[in-house]
Structures are given as structure tokens and as C-alpha cells.
Design an enzyme around this catalytic site. Structure first.
Site, PDB file in Angstrom:
ATOM      1  N   ASN A  76     -96.425   0.021  -6.947  1.00  0.00           N
ATOM      2  CA  ASN A  76     -97.157  -0.414  -8.069  1.00  0.00           C
ATOM      3  C   ASN A  76     -98.331   0.469  -8.013  1.00  0.00           C
ATOM      4  O   ASN A  76     -99.069   0.351  -9.062  1.00  0.00           O
ATOM      5  CB  ASN A  76     -97.731  -1.467  -7.114  1.00  0.00           C
ATOM      6  CG  ASN A  76     -99.146  -2.127  -7.565  1.00  0.00           C
ATOM      7  OD1 ASN A  76     -99.022  -2.824  -8.956  1.00  0.00           O
ATOM      8  ND2 ASN A  76    -100.143  -1.836  -7.102  1.00  0.00           N
ATOM      9  N   ASP A 121    -103.154  10.049  -1.028  1.00  0.00           N
ATOM     10  CA  ASP A 121    -103.410  10.377  -2.170  1.00  0.00           C
ATOM     11  C   ASP A 121    -102.229  10.820  -3.126  1.00  0.00           C
ATOM     12  O   ASP A 121    -101.707  11.859  -2.615  1.00  0.00           O
ATOM     13  CB  ASP A 121    -104.348  11.581  -2.095  1.00  0.00           C
ATOM     14  CG  ASP A 121    -104.887  11.764  -3.543  1.00  0.00           C
ATOM     15  OD1 ASP A 121    -104.586  11.238  -4.428  1.00  0.00           O
ATOM     16  OD2 ASP A 121    -105.717  12.418  -3.675  1.00  0.00           O
ATOM     17  N   LYS A 146     -94.732   5.405 -17.478  1.00  0.00           N
ATOM     18  CA  LYS A 146     -93.937   4.268 -17.178  1.00  0.00           C
ATOM     19  C   LYS A 146     -92.602   4.001 -17.765  1.00  0.00           C
ATOM     20  O   LYS A 146     -91.599   3.523 -17.166  1.00  0.00           O
ATOM     21  CB  LYS A 146     -94.743   2.926 -17.931  1.00  0.00           C
ATOM     22  CG  LYS A 146     -96.373   2.936 -17.259  1.00  0.00           C
ATOM     23  CD  LYS A 146     -95.944   2.354 -15.780  1.00  0.00           C
ATOM     24  CE  LYS A 146     -97.293   2.310 -15.076  1.00  0.00           C
ATOM     25  NZ  LYS A 146     -96.975   1.960 -13.693  1.00  0.00           N
ATOM     26  N   TYR A 177     -99.594   7.932 -20.390  1.00  0.00           N
ATOM     27  CA  TYR A 177     -99.425   6.446 -19.446  1.00  0.00           C
ATOM     28  C   TYR A 177     -98.045   5.965 -19.865  1.00  0.00           C
ATOM     29  O   TYR A 177     -97.069   5.544 -19.002  1.00  0.00           O
ATOM     30  CB  TYR A 177    -100.564   5.481 -19.858  1.00  0.00           C
ATOM     31  CG  TYR A 177    -100.358   4.225 -18.975  1.00  0.00           C
ATOM     32  CD1 TYR A 177    -100.416   4.162 -17.617  1.00  0.00           C
ATOM     33  CD2 TYR A 177     -99.636   3.117 -19.574  1.00  0.00           C
ATOM     34  CE1 TYR A 177    -100.328   3.002 -16.863  1.00  0.00           C
ATOM     35  CE2 TYR A 177     -99.721   1.934 -18.977  1.00  0.00           C
ATOM     36  CZ  TYR A 177     -99.973   2.190 -17.418  1.00  0.00           C
ATOM     37  OH  TYR A 177     -99.896   0.601 -16.771  1.00  0.00           O
TER      38      TYR A 177
END
Length: 300
Positions: A117, A90, A197, A193
Site C-alpha cells: 500500500n 524508508d 501504478k 504516478y
């Protein structure tokens, strides 16, 4: 993005070492090689695992759900090409990521390819999510977990050189506010997010030269826009591309005979990040220090 001369010399040496391993211009083969694809029980990761196994690789399948992980392993086994083994972890827990990295390092002294990924995404309409460690969840899973893996598995990747690290980032980008990295200010979590990234892209730029000196080529990339994945559908958004399109783009880079270390790839070629922060050496240095502090894993 400007590249200093010494940095370009390192990139040239890596490209030459890769070329010596196979005919010039030929796609890389992963026959008999060991690869780790995180988040490979669903979506893009699953398709990458299947494609790499079809190329003859031994695939380390990772995810949280053991049943889904074993299903991927069984599918690869039935196909009769390559092989696979599942490991559960996890990534919302830094201790779990460190333990996972230690296990992989022990079980696989040589690692030819690491694909970071695994990821999660939330919209600004959803509440802020925190990990067990108190970190903003997207920053923890999408970025910090990858930081742990590239640094703890670096000796294994070096032992298999020329080897590669592919960080699956995104065209979505939001600069890191170092006064509010965990996005606790009102409304700041909507940038979560994009921040996670862009952190992947910044990490790639900063770490790539040192990794390249050991024969490890590290890149980041945007796979495809709004792929038809469980993650995208859970956000209530209409997919714009298929998972197959993302898989084909990523695999084309994984197999490419030459890559530019540290580059962000968009549409199959190096491109400027969607935000200029990765070009800021000071911001990258702050990110390195912060990442080591939050994970307990330094960049050596």
C-alpha cells in the site's frame, strides 16, 4: 484479458485450496494470522491495519515515522483485539527495502497476507523527484519496493499457503516508456504516478501464475478515487471519496473467499486495466528484467 488454459487451471487449484480452509462462500477470517500492510501509519494503510487487527490478526505496521507507527500499535493494543508491531523503513532506498524484507522474513516465517500500500504522489506542476538510488521516486516507492517485497517474502507466503498479496494500484495509468523509465525527458515526470501504478498491475499479471502454483494469490486493485488522505490533500486536490470507502472496498477483497489470481479489481470485480500495456507479454518481460536489475532482487 485473455487467460490461457494452464493459467486458469492454476487459478482453479488456488480457489479449491482456499475453499478447503473454510466453509464455501464464507468471508476469510484473519483471526490468529500474520499480515503486513506497508504504509500503514496514515490514510488507507492505517485503516486497513486497524480493520485487520479487529479481525484478530497480528499486523506488521510499516512506515517511516516511528512515533506515528507506535501510535497505531498502541491504538490496536488498546482496542483489545489482534496485535501489532511496528517496523520502520524508508522505501525510497532499495537497500532499506531489502533490509526490511530480510528482517520480516526472519521474524515471521509464515506470512498470510501482504498488502503493498505504501506510496507517494506528485503532480506534473512539481519538479521531478529522485530517490537516493537515482530512480524516479514514485517508481521506486510505489513499484520497486513492492517488487522487492513480493519476491523476498515469497517463501514466507508459501509457508502460510493459501495466502495472498494485494497490490494497491490505481485507476491512474500511464504506459512505461522503456527508453525513459526514469522520466528524465522534459515534462515526462508528469506521467510518474500513473506509470508506477500501471507497473504494479503489469507485475501482478506476470508473476501471479508462478505464485499461484505455491498457493499464493496475487491481485492488484483500485481502492477508491481521490480518497481524503494526506497524500491527496498535499497535491492540492479536492477529495472525492472517503478513506472508509477505500478501506471497505479493499477489505471486501482481502476477505473474499475467492479471487482471480493476476486480476486487476475495480469496483469489487476483475476489470481491464486502464491501459492495455499489462496485456503485452513483451512489455511485462522487459519490466521483469528491469526490476531485477534495479533492485538486485530476481524473480525466480
Amino acid at each position: 484479458m485473455r487467460r490461457p488454459l494452464a493459467w486458469l487451471l492454476i487459478a482453479t487449484l488456488v480457489l479449491l485450496s482456499t475453499a478447503q480452509a473454510q466453509p464455501a462462500g464464507a468471508p476469510l477470517s484473519y483471526q490468529g494470522k500474520t499480515v503486513l500492510v506497508t504504509g500503514s501509519t496514515d490514510g488507507l494503510g492505517r485503516e486497513l491495519a486497524r480493520a485487520l487487527a479487529a479481525d484478530g490478526a497480528h499486523v506488521i505496521v510499516h512506515g517511516r515515522n516511528a512515533e506515528r507507527g507506535q501510535a497505531v500499535v498502541d491504538e490496536i493494543t488498546r482496542a483489545g483485539k489482534g496485535s501489532a508491531k511496528f517496523y520502520a523503513a524508508d522505501f525510497s532506498s532499495m537497500q532499506a527495502v531489502r533490509d526490511f524484507a530480510d528482517t520480516i522474513a526472519k521474524d515471521y516465517p509464515k506470512l498470510n497476507l501482504l498488502v503493498n500500500n505504501a506510496g507517494v504522489a506528485f503532480t506534473g506542476n512539481q519538479p521531478r523527484h529522485a530517490s537516493a538510488d537515482g530512480h524516479e521516486l514514485q517508481f521506486a516507492v510505489n513499484y520497486l519496493a513492492g517488487w522487492v517485497l513480493v519476491n523476498k517474502l515469497r517463501p514466507n507466503l508459501a509457508a502460510a499457503a493459501p495466502s495472498r498479496i494485494v497490490n494497491v494500484a490505481s485507476g491512474s495509468a500511464a504506459p512505461i516508456d522503456f527508453d525513459d523509465v526514469m522520466l528524465e525527458k522534459p515534462g515526462a515526470h508528469a506521467r510518474g504516478y500513473g506509470q508506477s501504478k500501471l507497473a504494479q498491475v503489469s507485475m501482478t499479471v506476470e508473476l501471479a501464475p508462478a505464485f499461484a502454483r505455491q498457493g499464493i494469490t496475487m491481485i492488484s486493485l483500485h481502492p477508491a478515487t481521490m480518497m481524503d488522505t494526506t497524500m491527496v490533500r498535499s497535491l492540492g486536490m479536492a477529495p472525492r471519496t472517503s478513506v472508509d470507502e477505500g478501506r471497505d472496498h479493499v477489505m471486501s477483497l482481502i476477505r473474499s473467499p475467492t479471487l482471480e489470481p493476476g486480476a486487476f479489481y475495480l469496483d469489487g470485480k476483475p476489470a481491464e486495466p486502464m491501459d492495455p500495456q499489462p496485456n503485452d507479454a513483451g512489455a511485462r518481460a522487459k519490466l521483469v528484467a528491469l526490476s531485477a536489475e534495479l533492485t538486485g532482487v530476481p524473480f525466480l
